[in-house]
Design an enzyme around this catalytic site. Structure first.
Site, PDB file in Angstrom:
ATOM      1  N   THR A 165       0.725  -1.308  -0.118  1.00 49.55           N
ATOM      2  CA  THR A 165       0.001  -0.139  -0.024  1.00 49.55           C
ATOM      3  C   THR A 165       0.768   1.270   0.149  1.00 49.55           C
ATOM      4  O   THR A 165       1.881   1.312   0.614  1.00 49.55           O
ATOM      5  CB  THR A 165      -1.004  -0.056   1.441  1.00 49.55           C
ATOM      6  OG1 THR A 165      -1.653  -1.129   1.128  1.00 49.55           O
ATOM      7  CG2 THR A 165      -1.739   1.374   1.201  1.00 49.55           C
ATOM      8  N   GLY A 170      -4.192   2.104  -2.607  1.00 56.02           N
ATOM      9  CA  GLY A 170      -4.926   1.436  -1.473  1.00 56.02           C
ATOM     10  C   GLY A 170      -5.655   0.002  -2.236  1.00 56.02           C
ATOM     11  O   GLY A 170      -4.988  -0.552  -2.774  1.00 56.02           O
ATOM     12  N   PHE A 401      -8.702  -4.121   5.579  1.00 56.33           N
ATOM     13  CA  PHE A 401      -7.371  -4.375   5.299  1.00 56.33           C
ATOM     14  C   PHE A 401      -7.433  -5.829   4.512  1.00 56.33           C
ATOM     15  O   PHE A 401      -8.488  -6.538   4.706  1.00 56.33           O
ATOM     16  CB  PHE A 401      -6.251  -4.158   6.164  1.00 56.33           C
ATOM     17  CG  PHE A 401      -6.112  -5.055   7.307  1.00 56.33           C
ATOM     18  CD1 PHE A 401      -6.958  -6.335   7.650  1.00 56.33           C
ATOM     19  CD2 PHE A 401      -5.162  -4.657   8.299  1.00 56.33           C
ATOM     20  CE1 PHE A 401      -6.755  -7.008   8.794  1.00 56.33           C
ATOM     21  CE2 PHE A 401      -5.302  -5.489   9.429  1.00 56.33           C
ATOM     22  CZ  PHE A 401      -5.820  -6.486   9.518  1.00 56.33           C
ATOM     23  N   GLU A 402      -6.632  -6.402   4.051  1.00 57.09           N
ATOM     24  CA  GLU A 402      -6.209  -7.467   2.993  1.00 57.09           C
ATOM     25  C   GLU A 402      -7.431  -7.399   2.015  1.00 57.09           C
ATOM     26  O   GLU A 402      -8.079  -8.461   1.636  1.00 57.09           O
ATOM     27  CB  GLU A 402      -6.385  -8.680   3.983  1.00 57.09           C
ATOM     28  CG  GLU A 402      -5.082  -8.693   4.662  1.00 57.09           C
ATOM     29  CD  GLU A 402      -4.651 -10.006   5.398  1.00 57.09           C
ATOM     30  OE1 GLU A 402      -4.988 -11.217   4.776  1.00 57.09           O
ATOM     31  OE2 GLU A 402      -3.893 -10.080   6.305  1.00 57.09           O
ATOM     32  N   GLN A 505     -22.389  -1.686 -10.014  1.00 59.83           N
ATOM     33  CA  GLN A 505     -21.787  -2.432  -8.691  1.00 59.83           C
ATOM     34  C   GLN A 505     -23.198  -2.741  -7.764  1.00 59.83           C
ATOM     35  O   GLN A 505     -22.870  -3.637  -7.111  1.00 59.83           O
ATOM     36  CB  GLN A 505     -21.146  -1.295  -7.942  1.00 59.83           C
ATOM     37  CG  GLN A 505     -19.668  -1.009  -8.578  1.00 59.83           C
ATOM     38  CD  GLN A 505     -18.470  -0.310  -7.650  1.00 59.83           C
ATOM     39  OE1 GLN A 505     -19.190   0.064  -6.749  1.00 59.83           O
ATOM     40  NE2 GLN A 505     -17.602  -0.378  -8.268  1.00 59.83           N
TER      41      GLN A 505
HETATM   42  C1  LIG Z   1      -4.010  -0.944  10.511  1.00 64.60           C
HETATM   43  C2  LIG Z   1      -3.844  -1.386   8.798  1.00 64.60           C
HETATM   44  C3  LIG Z   1      -2.752  -2.237   8.568  1.00 64.60           C
HETATM   45  C4  LIG Z   1      -2.553  -2.302   7.288  1.00 64.60           C
HETATM   46  N1  LIG Z   1      -1.453  -3.321   7.005  1.00 64.60           N
HETATM   47  C5  LIG Z   1      -0.981  -3.366   5.556  1.00 64.60           C
HETATM   48  C6  LIG Z   1       0.034  -4.198   5.319  1.00 64.60           C
HETATM   49  O1  LIG Z   1       0.546  -4.682   6.036  1.00 64.60           O
HETATM   50  N2  LIG Z   1       0.680  -3.952   4.181  1.00 64.60           N
HETATM   51  C7  LIG Z   1      -0.061  -3.309   3.109  1.00 64.60           C
HETATM   52  O2  LIG Z   1       0.542  -3.392   1.864  1.00 64.60           O
HETATM   53  N3  LIG Z   1      -1.253  -2.733   3.320  1.00 64.60           N
HETATM   54  C8  LIG Z   1      -1.494  -2.521   4.794  1.00 64.60           C
HETATM   55  N4  LIG Z   1      -2.608  -1.863   5.039  1.00 64.60           N
HETATM   56  C9  LIG Z   1      -3.407  -1.038   3.831  1.00 64.60           C
HETATM   57  C10 LIG Z   1      -4.662  -1.521   3.552  1.00 64.60           C
HETATM   58  O3  LIG Z   1      -4.602  -3.057   3.033  1.00 64.60           O
HETATM   59  C11 LIG Z   1      -5.798  -0.678   2.629  1.00 64.60           C
HETATM   60  O4  LIG Z   1      -6.059   0.259   3.752  1.00 64.60           O
HETATM   61  C12 LIG Z   1      -6.670  -1.105   1.910  1.00 64.60           C
HETATM   62  O5  LIG Z   1      -6.653  -2.193   0.967  1.00 64.60           O
HETATM   63  C13 LIG Z   1      -7.836  -0.316   1.540  1.00 64.60           C
HETATM   64  O6  LIG Z   1      -7.218   0.807   1.080  1.00 64.60           O
HETATM   65  P1  LIG Z   1      -7.463   2.369   1.290  1.00 64.60           P
HETATM   66  O7  LIG Z   1      -7.225   2.427   2.871  1.00 64.60           O
HETATM   67  O8  LIG Z   1      -6.456   3.273   0.482  1.00 64.60           O
HETATM   68  O9  LIG Z   1      -8.800   2.571   0.865  1.00 64.60           O
HETATM   69  P2  LIG Z   1      -9.483   2.994  -0.408  1.00 64.60           P
HETATM   70  O10 LIG Z   1      -8.894   2.238  -1.512  1.00 64.60           O
HETATM   71  O11 LIG Z   1      -9.025   4.494  -0.683  1.00 64.60           O
HETATM   72  O12 LIG Z   1     -10.880   2.688  -0.279  1.00 64.60           O
HETATM   73  C14 LIG Z   1     -11.846   3.726   0.372  1.00 64.60           C
HETATM   74  C15 LIG Z   1     -13.031   3.096   0.240  1.00 64.60           C
HETATM   75  O13 LIG Z   1     -13.545   3.323  -1.009  1.00 64.60           O
HETATM   76  C16 LIG Z   1     -13.983   1.915  -1.254  1.00 64.60           C
HETATM   77  N5  LIG Z   1     -13.571   1.558  -2.623  1.00 64.60           N
HETATM   78  C17 LIG Z   1     -12.338   1.845  -3.429  1.00 64.60           C
HETATM   79  N6  LIG Z   1     -12.340   1.298  -4.511  1.00 64.60           N
HETATM   80  C18 LIG Z   1     -13.566   1.035  -4.811  1.00 64.60           C
HETATM   81  C19 LIG Z   1     -14.349   0.254  -6.073  1.00 64.60           C
HETATM   82  N7  LIG Z   1     -13.775   0.387  -7.054  1.00 64.60           N
HETATM   83  N8  LIG Z   1     -15.600   0.165  -5.882  1.00 64.60           N
HETATM   84  C20 LIG Z   1     -16.403   0.311  -4.868  1.00 64.60           C
HETATM   85  N9  LIG Z   1     -15.873   0.963  -3.787  1.00 64.60           N
HETATM   86  C21 LIG Z   1     -14.387   0.947  -3.567  1.00 64.60           C
HETATM   87  C22 LIG Z   1     -13.264   0.929  -0.405  1.00 64.60           C
HETATM   88  O14 LIG Z   1     -14.070  -0.212  -0.067  1.00 64.60           O
HETATM   89  C23 LIG Z   1     -13.285   1.968   0.875  1.00 64.60           C
HETATM   90  O15 LIG Z   1     -14.565   1.447   1.559  1.00 64.60           O
HETATM   91  C24 LIG Z   1      -3.231  -1.621   6.179  1.00 64.60           C
HETATM   92  C25 LIG Z   1      -4.085  -0.778   6.645  1.00 64.60           C
HETATM   93  C26 LIG Z   1      -4.495  -0.504   7.816  1.00 64.60           C
HETATM   94  C27 LIG Z   1      -5.587   0.622   8.243  1.00 64.60           C
END
Ligand SMILES: Cc1cc2nc3c(=O)[nH]c(=O)nc-3n(C[C@H](O)[C@H](O)[C@H](O)COP(=O)(O)OP(=O)(O)OC[C@H]3O[C@@H](n4cnc5c(N)ncnc54)[C@H](O)[C@@H]3O)c2cc1C
Length: 590
Positions: A165, A170, A401-402, A505
């Site tokens: 990330t 994300g 996450f994941e 969607q």
């Molecule tokens: C405590 C914590 C630990 C983590 N650990 C790791 C780690 O070890 N390694 C790593 O690489 N990452 C890690 N992450 C990152 C995590 O995987 C991401 O937060 C997650 O993938 C979501 O990305 P984002 O937070 O940028 O949300 P965004 O992608 O910005 O999404 C925001 C919202 O929009 C929705 N959304 C986004 N795109 C779409 C779409 N196409 N259609 C419909 N809805 C959509 C999402 O479902 C969400 O509700 C961690 C995050 C946290 C908070």
């Protein structure tokens, strides 16, 4: 999903895979042979689990006050992490040949259930190491890389983290900007910053994904050591939950990565990342199940001890309903997570949709359970002296996450629809213009044509042949019916939208929810049947749980099927458009 809209849920495609259980459900088929009888735990795992769970209980129960303090101070001290090392908790899935315990996925998920029943941050520290931090090395590493790193990863000398990330990437993980450029001597120079990396502050071994833009592909995975010049991490993030788990940024500033630390093929890093996430999801599911078990234990004690109106609150129907629903959710989540773990253990190659379902269902089930357990505790539930608020904070992350649960639902739907679409395409060429004929016209599963197609191809086969115990046979008809309904609505949606289904969607969510209810329900049915066959003393309650789940699932599935044709999507879209235009709540009473 197209290559332009790739997300964290996209699978590592395996060429010529036979479609998995859920993809077959989209064709109206229930793969009896994969679902029944419910898989038994391997003897070796059973023996090892007994010892490991006992050691985990002894160690973590003795530290319960400390664990609470770590949550407040947002850090696990080094001596505590050393305790986890001493118990071998960093070696769970590493082969014995490299100094590990070589647990199956099922047994690994069970260990995480045990650690989670004490503390989620502990599960995160261990789980991020095994499920994602060094899983890539296990799945794609060369022999030389494994020999170099696995023994030290098993001992916990090296703790691992997974770095995908970034601030701009994300869910849309394919848009990462961290860059690696190949040098003349074959090494790479890595620059960029990752955010929210679990174990970021304690790991010394990172699996890092960077844009390489080579002719072979856009993204490559690298194994990077924290001690190398140019690698650094930020301070621990101040989080809502799983506070003691280390989450930091990790930065790479002109880091030289030797050629021998490329993980998997150059240019195939996106597939590596998705394969890791897919195979790691049962770890998270196991953790969620552990959370439900401990919430139920707390809620049962609370409901039995707390007296109001002259009796224990456990005697009130509304409290009893909460307890029963938590248990049904737990049974369904557990049955699904272990079924998926077994699929992976048995060498199935197409399990990513089932893994996504187990993650979505288990994460939402534990969140429902934490809400209900806190409610049963009343005001005490809101007080920080009691464990409910921490569990509620800790489990909130599981649907983020994941792969967020939204992205995973889209993935479940689109994978199934794609599979159904491919079969429809094949049928179309085999049966000529039947698909376009307005009168014969299709309704693949509903009419004479459908029956002919079914007889000729097996498409829409709907009967579970496995000899289920009589009390469960009637429940099976619900899944038989709705597997056919899923195929029918998938057919209708593909026909209506064609490729544009990728933009629908609301429809995708409905289809995903039907698939989730079908798969989780079938796992639950299979488990109850197995317990009955063993004359297990808890079998009767398991049949009741399966019955409750099935009746609820039937109502949800019926609603979702109906809503494919009659829904409020346009109204919802309209309200959302107004809100977005105004950027505010639009009403007021003054
Ligand atoms: C405590 C914590 C630990 C983590 N650990 C790791 C780690 O070890 N390694 C790593 O690489 N990452 C890690 N992450 C990152 C995590 O995987 C991401 O937060 C997650 O993938 C979501 O990305 P984002 O937070 O940028 O949300 P965004 O992608 O910005 O999404 C925001 C919202 O929009 C929705 N959304 C986004 N795109 C779409 C779409 N196409 N259609 C419909 N809805 C959509 C999402 O479902 C969400 O509700 C961690 C995050 C946290 C908070």
């Amino acid at each position: 999903m197209t290559s332009d809209t790739r997300t964290q849920a996209e699978p590592a495609p395996a060429a010529n895979d036979p479609p998995g259980i859920v993809k077959q459900l989209f064709l109206g088929r229930i793969l009896d042979e994969s679902l029944f009888p419910y898989p038994r735990i391997r003897e070796r795992d059973r023996e090892m689990l007994g010892a490991i769970t006992e050691a985990v209980d002894d160690f973590l129960a003795s530290k319960s006050a400390d664990l609470k303090r770590y949550d407040r101070q947002a850090e696990q001290p080094e001596e505590f992490i050393q305790g986890l090392r001493d118990m071998g908790l960093f070696s769970l899935i590493i082969p014995e040949a490299h100094g590990g315990l070589e647990l199956s996925n099922g047994a690994y998920a069970r260990v995480l259930a045990q650690t989670s029943s004490h503390d989620s941050s502990v599960s995160l520290t261990i789980g991020a190491h095994s499920s994602i931090g060094m899983k890539g090395l296990l799945l794609f590493g060369s022999d030389e890389q494994k020999q170099r790193y696995l023994p030290r990863l098993a001992s916990g000398e090296l703790i691992a983290a997974f770095c995908l990330t970034e601030s701009g990437a994300g869910s849309d993980a394919g848009s990462i900007r961290t860059r690696a450029v190949r040098n003349e001597d074959g090494s790479w120079t890595l620059d960029g910053e990752k955010i929210w990396i679990t174990n970021g502050g304690i790991a010394v071994f990172y699996t890092v994904f960077a844009r390489t833009d080579t002719p072979e592909g856009k993204i490559t995975a690298f194994l990077v050591e924290a001690a190398w010049p140019g690698v650094s991490h930020g301070p621990h993030e101040d989080k809502m939950g799983i506070r003691a788990s280390s989450t930091t940024t990790v930065a790479f500033d002109g880091v030289r990565v030797p050629q021998e630390n490329v993980l998997g093929p150059v240019g195939k890093g996106f597939k590596v990342a998705m394969a890791i996430l897919n195979s790691g999801r049962t770890g998270l599911g196991g953790g969620a199940v552990g959370g439900i078990r401990s919430l139920l234990r707390l809620a049962l004690a609370q409901a039995s001890e707390r007296r109001q109106f002259g009796k224990p609150i456990a005697e009130f129907g509304l409290v009893r309903e909460k307890l029963a629903r938590m248990a049904v959710d737990g049974f369904a989540a557990e049955s699904t997570v272990w079924m998926v773990a077994h699929l992976i253990d048995s060498g199935a190659s197409d399990y990513s949709v089932e893994a996504a379902i187990s993650k979505v269902f288990a994460s939402e089930a534990v969140q429902r359970a934490s809400h209900e357990a806190l409610q049963i505790a009343g005001g005490n539930g809101f007080m920080r002296d009691f464990p409910y608020e921490q569990i509620t904070r800790d489990t909130r992350i599981l649907s983020i996450f994941e792969g967020t649960n939204e992205i995973l639902r889209l993935y479940i739907a689109l994978s199934g629809l794609k599979s159904a679409g491919a079969i429809l395409g094949e049928l179309q060429s085999a049966l000529g213009d039947i698909f376009n004929h307005p009168i014969k016209g299709f309704g693949v599963l509903g009419d004479y044509t459908g029956r002919r197609v079914r007889a000729a191809t097996g498409y829409g086969t709907d009967r579970i042949e496995y000899p289920l115990a009589p009390p469960l046979r009637k429940l099976a008809t619900v899944y038989e019916k709705y597997a056919v309904e899923l195929a029918r609505v998938s057919d209708a949606l593909l026909r209506r939208h064609g490729k544009a289904i990728a933009d629908q969607q609301h429809a995708q969510k409905r289809v995903a929810d039907i698939a989730i209810d079908l798969f989780v329900g079938l796992c639950t049915l299979s488990r109850a049947d197995y317990l009955l066959s063993q004359n297990d003393p808890v079998a009767a309650t398991a049949v009741e749980a399966a019955t409750l789940f099935t009746r609820d699932a039937r109502r949800r599935m019926a609603r979702n099927v109906r809503a494919v044709e009659r829904n409020e999507d346009a109204l919802l879209e309209s309200v959302a458009s107004t809100l977005l235009k105004k950027q505010a709540y639009p009403w007021d009473v003054i």
